[in-house]
Design a protein around this motif. Structure first.
Motif, PDB file in Angstrom:
ATOM      1  N   GLU A  52       0.821  -1.209   0.000  1.00 16.16           N
ATOM      2  CA  GLU A  52       0.000   0.000   0.000  1.00 16.16           C
ATOM      3  C   GLU A  52       0.854   1.256   0.000  1.00 16.16           C
ATOM      4  O   GLU A  52       0.349   2.341  -0.237  1.00 16.16           O
ATOM      5  CB  GLU A  52      -0.892   0.018   1.255  1.00 16.16           C
ATOM      6  CG  GLU A  52      -2.114  -0.850   1.175  1.00 16.16           C
ATOM      7  CD  GLU A  52      -2.966  -0.711   2.436  1.00 16.16           C
ATOM      8  OE1 GLU A  52      -3.014   0.386   3.005  1.00 16.16           O
ATOM      9  OE2 GLU A  52      -3.564  -1.714   2.840  1.00 16.16           O
ATOM     10  N   GLY A  53       2.144   1.100   0.331  1.00 16.07           N
ATOM     11  CA  GLY A  53       3.018   2.260   0.348  1.00 16.07           C
ATOM     12  C   GLY A  53       3.130   2.916   1.705  1.00 16.07           C
ATOM     13  O   GLY A  53       3.741   3.977   1.825  1.00 16.07           O
ATOM     14  N   LEU A  54       2.539   2.312   2.741  1.00 23.94           N
ATOM     15  CA  LEU A  54       2.597   2.935   4.061  1.00 23.94           C
ATOM     16  C   LEU A  54       3.880   2.605   4.809  1.00 23.94           C
ATOM     17  O   LEU A  54       4.265   3.334   5.715  1.00 23.94           O
ATOM     18  CB  LEU A  54       1.390   2.502   4.904  1.00 23.94           C
ATOM     19  CG  LEU A  54       0.096   3.252   4.613  1.00 23.94           C
ATOM     20  CD1 LEU A  54      -1.048   2.678   5.423  1.00 23.94           C
ATOM     21  CD2 LEU A  54       0.261   4.726   4.933  1.00 23.94           C
ATOM     22  N   VAL A  55       4.508   1.478   4.491  1.00 24.20           N
ATOM     23  CA  VAL A  55       5.776   1.143   5.142  1.00 24.20           C
ATOM     24  C   VAL A  55       6.792   0.749   4.062  1.00 24.20           C
ATOM     25  O   VAL A  55       6.431   0.291   2.985  1.00 24.20           O
ATOM     26  CB  VAL A  55       5.628  -0.010   6.172  1.00 24.20           C
ATOM     27  CG1 VAL A  55       4.454   0.228   7.084  1.00 24.20           C
ATOM     28  CG2 VAL A  55       5.487  -1.340   5.483  1.00 24.20           C
ATOM     29  N   ASP A  56       8.049   0.972   4.383  1.00 27.79           N
ATOM     30  CA  ASP A  56       9.142   0.565   3.503  1.00 27.79           C
ATOM     31  C   ASP A  56       9.798  -0.666   4.100  1.00 27.79           C
ATOM     32  O   ASP A  56      10.123  -0.681   5.285  1.00 27.79           O
ATOM     33  CB  ASP A  56      10.181   1.690   3.374  1.00 27.79           C
ATOM     34  CG  ASP A  56       9.638   2.864   2.571  1.00 27.79           C
ATOM     35  OD1 ASP A  56       8.775   2.629   1.715  1.00 27.79           O
ATOM     36  OD2 ASP A  56      10.080   3.998   2.805  1.00 27.79           O
ATOM     37  N   ILE A  57      10.008  -1.689   3.284  1.00 25.27           N
ATOM     38  CA  ILE A  57      10.679  -2.891   3.749  1.00 25.27           C
ATOM     39  C   ILE A  57      11.955  -3.075   2.948  1.00 25.27           C
ATOM     40  O   ILE A  57      11.936  -3.010   1.720  1.00 25.27           O
ATOM     41  CB  ILE A  57       9.780  -4.136   3.591  1.00 25.27           C
ATOM     42  CG1 ILE A  57       8.587  -4.055   4.545  1.00 25.27           C
ATOM     43  CG2 ILE A  57      10.570  -5.406   3.862  1.00 25.27           C
ATOM     44  CD1 ILE A  57       7.688  -5.265   4.500  1.00 25.27           C
ATOM     45  N   VAL A  58      13.061  -3.259   3.633  1.00 24.64           N
ATOM     46  CA  VAL A  58      14.330  -3.576   2.979  1.00 24.64           C
ATOM     47  C   VAL A  58      14.730  -4.974   3.438  1.00 24.64           C
ATOM     48  O   VAL A  58      14.666  -5.272   4.641  1.00 24.64           O
ATOM     49  CB  VAL A  58      15.415  -2.557   3.354  1.00 24.64           C
ATOM     50  CG1 VAL A  58      16.710  -2.880   2.632  1.00 24.64           C
ATOM     51  CG2 VAL A  58      14.945  -1.155   3.041  1.00 24.64           C
ATOM     52  N   ALA A  59      15.146  -5.806   2.492  1.00 24.85           N
ATOM     53  CA  ALA A  59      15.456  -7.186   2.807  1.00 24.85           C
ATOM     54  C   ALA A  59      16.523  -7.264   3.888  1.00 24.85           C
ATOM     55  O   ALA A  59      17.536  -6.565   3.834  1.00 24.85           O
ATOM     56  CB  ALA A  59      15.934  -7.917   1.548  1.00 24.85           C
ATOM     57  N   ASN A  60      16.275  -8.096   4.891  1.00 24.23           N
ATOM     58  CA  ASN A  60      17.206  -8.341   5.998  1.00 24.23           C
ATOM     59  C   ASN A  60      17.442  -7.112   6.868  1.00 24.23           C
ATOM     60  O   ASN A  60      18.284  -7.157   7.762  1.00 24.23           O
ATOM     61  CB  ASN A  60      18.556  -8.838   5.485  1.00 24.23           C
ATOM     62  CG  ASN A  60      18.438 -10.204   4.854  1.00 24.23           C
ATOM     63  OD1 ASN A  60      17.815 -11.084   5.412  1.00 24.23           O
ATOM     64  ND2 ASN A  60      19.014 -10.367   3.683  1.00 24.23           N
ATOM     65  N   ARG A  61      16.727  -6.040   6.604  1.00 25.77           N
ATOM     66  CA  ARG A  61      16.959  -4.845   7.410  1.00 25.77           C
ATOM     67  C   ARG A  61      15.673  -4.336   8.033  1.00 25.77           C
ATOM     68  O   ARG A  61      15.668  -3.300   8.691  1.00 25.77           O
ATOM     69  CB  ARG A  61      17.616  -3.756   6.568  1.00 25.77           C
ATOM     70  CG  ARG A  61      18.976  -3.385   7.109  1.00 25.77           C
ATOM     71  CD  ARG A  61      19.575  -2.215   6.383  1.00 25.77           C
ATOM     72  NE  ARG A  61      20.000  -2.528   5.021  1.00 25.77           N
ATOM     73  CZ  ARG A  61      20.559  -1.650   4.205  1.00 25.77           C
ATOM     74  NH1 ARG A  61      20.746  -0.425   4.597  1.00 25.77           N
ATOM     75  NH2 ARG A  61      20.914  -2.006   2.998  1.00 25.77           N
ATOM     76  N   GLY A  62      14.581  -5.037   7.781  1.00 29.48           N
ATOM     77  CA  GLY A  62      13.371  -4.723   8.500  1.00 29.48           C
ATOM     78  C   GLY A  62      12.491  -3.668   7.869  1.00 29.48           C
ATOM     79  O   GLY A  62      12.770  -3.165   6.777  1.00 29.48           O
TER      80      GLY A  62
ATOM     81  N   VAL B 144      16.200 -10.467  -3.947  1.00 33.58           N
ATOM     82  CA  VAL B 144      17.185 -11.192  -3.144  1.00 33.58           C
ATOM     83  C   VAL B 144      16.550 -12.259  -2.276  1.00 33.58           C
ATOM     84  O   VAL B 144      17.231 -13.157  -1.822  1.00 33.58           O
ATOM     85  CB  VAL B 144      17.999 -10.220  -2.272  1.00 33.58           C
ATOM     86  CG1 VAL B 144      18.875  -9.353  -3.140  1.00 33.58           C
ATOM     87  CG2 VAL B 144      17.092  -9.376  -1.429  1.00 33.58           C
ATOM     88  N   THR B 145      15.281 -12.188  -2.047  1.00 38.26           N
ATOM     89  CA  THR B 145      14.613 -13.184  -1.218  1.00 38.26           C
ATOM     90  C   THR B 145      13.701 -14.058  -2.074  1.00 38.26           C
ATOM     91  O   THR B 145      13.285 -13.673  -3.160  1.00 38.26           O
ATOM     92  CB  THR B 145      13.767 -12.520  -0.118  1.00 38.26           C
ATOM     93  OG1 THR B 145      12.656 -11.878  -0.734  1.00 38.26           O
ATOM     94  CG2 THR B 145      14.578 -11.519   0.664  1.00 38.26           C
ATOM     95  N   SER B 146      13.409 -15.233  -1.540  1.00 40.16           N
ATOM     96  CA  SER B 146      12.510 -16.142  -2.255  1.00 40.16           C
ATOM     97  C   SER B 146      11.140 -15.519  -2.445  1.00 40.16           C
ATOM     98  O   SER B 146      10.503 -15.707  -3.481  1.00 40.16           O
ATOM     99  CB  SER B 146      12.369 -17.449  -1.474  1.00 40.16           C
ATOM    100  OG  SER B 146      13.602 -18.114  -1.416  1.00 40.16           O
ATOM    101  N   ALA B 147      10.695 -14.792  -1.447  1.00 39.70           N
ATOM    102  CA  ALA B 147       9.367 -14.192  -1.538  1.00 39.70           C
ATOM    103  C   ALA B 147       9.305 -13.204  -2.701  1.00 39.70           C
ATOM    104  O   ALA B 147       8.337 -13.189  -3.456  1.00 39.70           O
ATOM    105  CB  ALA B 147       9.028 -13.493  -0.219  1.00 39.70           C
ATOM    106  N   GLU B 148      10.357 -12.398  -2.866  1.00 38.71           N
ATOM    107  CA  GLU B 148      10.350 -11.433  -3.968  1.00 38.71           C
ATOM    108  C   GLU B 148      10.364 -12.139  -5.312  1.00 38.71           C
ATOM    109  O   GLU B 148       9.683 -11.720  -6.254  1.00 38.71           O
ATOM    110  CB  GLU B 148      11.566 -10.508  -3.857  1.00 38.71           C
ATOM    111  CG  GLU B 148      11.466  -9.536  -2.695  1.00 38.71           C
ATOM    112  CD  GLU B 148      12.748  -8.719  -2.546  1.00 38.71           C
ATOM    113  OE1 GLU B 148      13.301  -8.280  -3.548  1.00 38.71           O
ATOM    114  OE2 GLU B 148      13.206  -8.543  -1.397  1.00 38.71           O
ATOM    115  N   ARG B 149      11.157 -13.212  -5.397  1.00 34.73           N
ATOM    116  CA  ARG B 149      11.157 -13.975  -6.645  1.00 34.73           C
ATOM    117  C   ARG B 149       9.773 -14.542  -6.916  1.00 34.73           C
ATOM    118  O   ARG B 149       9.284 -14.520  -8.043  1.00 34.73           O
ATOM    119  CB  ARG B 149      12.181 -15.109  -6.557  1.00 34.73           C
ATOM    120  CG  ARG B 149      13.576 -14.712  -6.987  1.00 34.73           C
ATOM    121  CD  ARG B 149      14.482 -15.935  -7.075  1.00 34.73           C
ATOM    122  NE  ARG B 149      14.651 -16.591  -5.770  1.00 34.73           N
ATOM    123  CZ  ARG B 149      15.551 -16.239  -4.877  1.00 34.73           C
ATOM    124  NH1 ARG B 149      16.369 -15.235  -5.130  1.00 34.73           N
ATOM    125  NH2 ARG B 149      15.664 -16.874  -3.731  1.00 34.73           N
ATOM    126  N   ALA B 150       9.135 -15.029  -5.849  1.00 35.63           N
ATOM    127  CA  ALA B 150       7.801 -15.607  -6.017  1.00 35.63           C
ATOM    128  C   ALA B 150       6.818 -14.543  -6.488  1.00 35.63           C
ATOM    129  O   ALA B 150       5.993 -14.806  -7.367  1.00 35.63           O
ATOM    130  CB  ALA B 150       7.328 -16.227  -4.689  1.00 35.63           C
TER     131      ALA B 150
END
Lengths: 233, 233
Positions: A56-66, B5-11
């Motif tokens: 939805e664009g309300l939060v930013d997620i970066v892989a392995n960084r939360g 970089v994650t399986s979920a993103e690939r999926a």
DNA sequence: GCCCCTTAGGTTGCACACAATCGCCCAGGG
DNA sequence: CCCTGGGCGATTGTGTGCAACCTAAGGGGC
């Protein structure tokens, strides 16, 4: 707005409210374990909720960084206002022929309440203005009854910005904004879609101008205006 | 488009492509275990991918009843076209002053390729038209470089509809559509934003007319046009 | 013969456990 | 004093197990 039956849906709703209400500042960290404990569920539904809010664009997620509460640059904010300028006047225009007298009454009550708590004086309470404003605009969207436009708008609005904006309004700008709400109700009662559309367009331009002015002030006062990790204080 | 970089993103990427390419028909069941095996991962990243695609509007999820490829009613489709009519002409207009000569060349190549495979005759191949069309419109969006509008548009486009539409075009409508692409390139080269915007608006109106005609045909031929469980073969 | 209830199968929702990755801190060397 | 490298803690990503739920089929009652 169906009843949430799963923990994940409840988590989405709760988190969305927390973010939209501004309880968590933009850029705040959203630890999965912490949220899981706070909501009384395991990390799995929390992860699902964060994913959906990220879409939805309300939060930013970066892989392995939360996950963090989303932040926006001035350029992105300008883009959002351009989008609102396309969508909200059109939605307002659609709402005019569909509105019932009860709709008009409800909107008028909201507009008057906003006037009372928004007018400079002993009763001024900008924080309670934010939910009233949101209710007003949401009601208008509901009346327009156009799922595609409403969805596109929801993906753009990012209410924390709106909240910040209300505190940035100076006297004249706030008076204009509150007047717009009343004028929209009048246009609605008159059945004049073009009138309502125009006022809504002006309403958004006014908000954009406030936002741009605030951004300028911030950039001159703060050498690192786009720092996502924390606020200066 | 950053590297997943994650399986979920690939999926998410894989599933999006599968749905957008029309490989899975609208309404098709998306079992978690089946997808997990197909993608070579466990159910967890699949669940996350389905959640995110549901937020994008590409799949419908009902609690305890699983996920299906999203379906739309005629009313919803009309709403989507109204939204496109607001956004895409504006995006096209924005793209005109930003386009480089290389952009124009690339768009022209695409438009000519579409003309070749789209013209009635021995080489006609409507299926290969679909990805070309998507590339053309995506390139235009990229040139416009407006994240907010692009995001709103992406949430609305639902390319399976577009794919269905190409097979519904009759000769004149298809010729108009292909001509629009060429004319947009011409307007782009001329630096005439208003021209490009107008052609794009006509382009979408044309597509909408085809869609509405197809929906009428379908509703007269099929007594249950909105059956989400399967297609009439 | 029709309808309802029960029961069985399969699928999803959630919790937990383990592995992988990232950021931080500190020690060592230049 | 600054920079570099390794270890450590914390957090995320993924796999798996179990319970709850929905759907469908079969048997009994009316």
């Amino acid at each position: 707005m169906s009843e949430p039956v799963t923990s994940a849906e409840r988590a989405v709703g709760t988190l969305r409210e927390v973010i939209l209400s501004g309880e968590l500042p933009a850029g705040a960290r959203l630890g999965e374990a912490e949220l899981a404990e706070r909501l009384g569920v395991s990390r799995t539904p929390v992860r699902e909720a964060l994913s959906r809010l990220a879409a939805e664009g309300l939060v930013d997620i970066v892989a392995n960084r939360g996950a963090r509460v989303a932040t926006w640059t001035v350029e992105e904010l300008e883009g959002v206002f351009e989008l609102r300028l396309l969508l909200e006047p059109q939605l307002t225009s659609l709402a005019v022929p569909r509105a019932t007298p009860e709709d008009a009454d409800a909107l008028e009550v909201l507009a008057h309440q906003m006037f009372e708590v928004g007018c400079p004086g002993p009763h001024q309470d900008l924080d309670s203005l934010v939910p009233l404003n949101r209710t007003f605009h949401e009601r208008l969207v509901t009346i327009a009854d156009h799922a595609a436009l409403a969805g596109a708008l929801a993906s753009a609005i990012h209410p924390p910005i709106v909240a910040r904006n209300f505190h940035a309004y100076d006297g004249p700008a706030l008076r204009r904004s509150l007047g717009h709400h009343l004028e929209i109700v009048t246009a609605l009662r008159a059945g004049d879609a073009e009138w309502a559309r125009s006022v809504m367009a002006a309403h958004i331009c006014n908000a954009r101008a406030v936002m741009l002015q605030a951004a300028r002030d911030e950039s001159t006062a703060d050498p690192t205006p786009a720092d996502p990790t924390g606020r200066p204080s």
